[in-house]
Scaffold this active site. Structure first.
Site, PDB file in Angstrom:
ATOM      1  CG  HIS A  41      -1.961   1.065   1.148  1.00  0.00           C
ATOM      2  ND1 HIS A  41      -1.706   2.369   1.504  1.00  0.00           N
ATOM      3  CD2 HIS A  41      -3.242   1.032   0.716  1.00  0.00           C
ATOM      4  CE1 HIS A  41      -2.803   3.098   1.298  1.00  0.00           C
ATOM      5  NE2 HIS A  41      -3.757   2.303   0.826  1.00  0.00           N
ATOM      6  CD  GLU A 100      -5.503   1.391  -3.021  1.00  0.00           C
ATOM      7  OE1 GLU A 100      -6.692   1.476  -2.718  1.00  0.00           O
ATOM      8  OE2 GLU A 100      -4.593   1.273  -2.181  1.00  0.00           O
TER       9      GLU A 100
HETATM   10  P1  13P Z   1      -9.636   6.115   0.559  1.00  0.00           P
HETATM   11  O1  13P Z   1     -10.797   5.437  -0.111  1.00  0.00           O
HETATM   12  O2  13P Z   1      -9.957   6.605   1.931  1.00  0.00           O
HETATM   13  O3  13P Z   1      -9.050   7.183  -0.331  1.00  0.00           O
HETATM   14  O4  13P Z   1      -8.497   5.002   0.763  1.00  0.00           O
HETATM   15  C1  13P Z   1      -8.254   4.098  -0.247  1.00  0.00           C
HETATM   16  C2  13P Z   1      -7.229   3.125   0.152  1.00  0.00           C
HETATM   17  O5  13P Z   1      -6.143   3.497   0.561  1.00  0.00           O
HETATM   18  C3  13P Z   1      -7.561   1.691   0.072  1.00  0.00           C
HETATM   19  O6  13P Z   1      -6.437   0.909   0.297  1.00  0.00           O
END
Ligand code: 13P
Length: 263
Positions: free
Chosen positions: A96, A168
């Protein structure tokens, strides 16, 4: 590949008691779901054992947020794959952006963790994403291809069937995040699909690619409708069970109406 993966990373937000309350409610919601959704939750390590007791009798997958790659050893403060496998964890979130940013996690380290997860039959959920500088410099795709290639180094075709990817973009995550527009996400997910096909041929076609970063009630349907988005990885908008339930209900209605149009 029909299954849609919908899950939430709780990050460092819930106590054991809070996590149990959430999971009990989610179980009820999950039992009522009729579409082909694969729900998952990723609590903090302290909550994994009590929450596993609840998810065992459900279809909800349970994940952990991080682990070391070694089975055991002198690594104070770390948790090993052997320990997580003992609990019966289904999946491990790896790489992450918050781990990369605050704990200096590298693609090479993530690659070791991917192999460790696979060794213990836990699904690696590998998070990748470009930061804002890389986006501005127009090297998003190069960055993502490099992350994918290094994180998946040495993974066989057979093993690749167990892998999940979460795209992400770092600039879209969290309180300061700016939601990505759907066109941008579509373009990147198509590119990731192509890269996975280059790496794993036909197996690459079926590796789920989830989208995450400021996913909320207003934008999630735009993302889920994209051809190469196979699920959503949600933070804030799913931490409250009512808010998560609203998303799941809306999604079910959407999928039902799409299915009825096909008939
Ligand atoms: P948010 O949806 O709060 O932006 O976070 C996403 C995330 O980091 C999922 O791993």
């Amino acid at each position: 590949m029909n299954k849609i993966w919908i899950g939430t990373n709780w990050k460092m937000t819930k106590t054991i008691a809070e996590g149990i309350d959430f999971t009990k409610e989610l179980k009820k919601i999950s039992n009522a779901i009729t579409s082909d959704l694969q729900l998952f939750i990723i609590p903090s390590h302290t909550s994994l054992v009590p929450i596993k007791e609840l998810t065992t009798s459900s279809d909800i997958f349970l994940g952990a947020q991080n682990m070391h790659w070694e089975d055991s050893g002198a690594y104070t403060g770390e948790i090993s794959p052997r320990m997580l496998a003992e609990i019966g964890i289904d999946m491990i979130e790896l790489g992450h952006s918050e781990r990369r940013q605050y704990f200096n996690e590298t693609d090479a380290a993530i690659n070791k963790k991917v192999h460790a997860a696979l060794k213990y039959s836990m699904k690696p959920l590998i998070c990748i994403g470009e930061n804002i500088e890389q986006k501005k410099q127009q090297i998003s795709k190069e960055t993502l291809a490099a992350q994918l290639k290094v994180c998946l180094q040495g993974v066989s075709m057979e093993q690749a069937k167990e892998v999940l990817i979460a795209y992400e973009p770092v600039w879209a995550i969290g309180e300061q995040g700016v939601p990505a527009d759907a066109g941008y996400v579509a373009n990147i997910h198509d590119f990731l699909r192509h890269t996975l096909e280059v790496l794993f041929a036909e197996v690459g076609r079926d590796i789920p690619i989830l989208y995450g970063g400021s996913v909320n009630h207003d934008n999630f349907l735009e993302y889920i409708d994209l051809e190469n988005v196979n699920g959503l990885f949600i933070g804030r908008a799913a931490w409250n069970i009512d808010s998560f339930q609203e998303i799941l209900k809306k999604l079910e209605l959407h999928l039902e109406s799409e299915a009825s149009q096909v008939l």
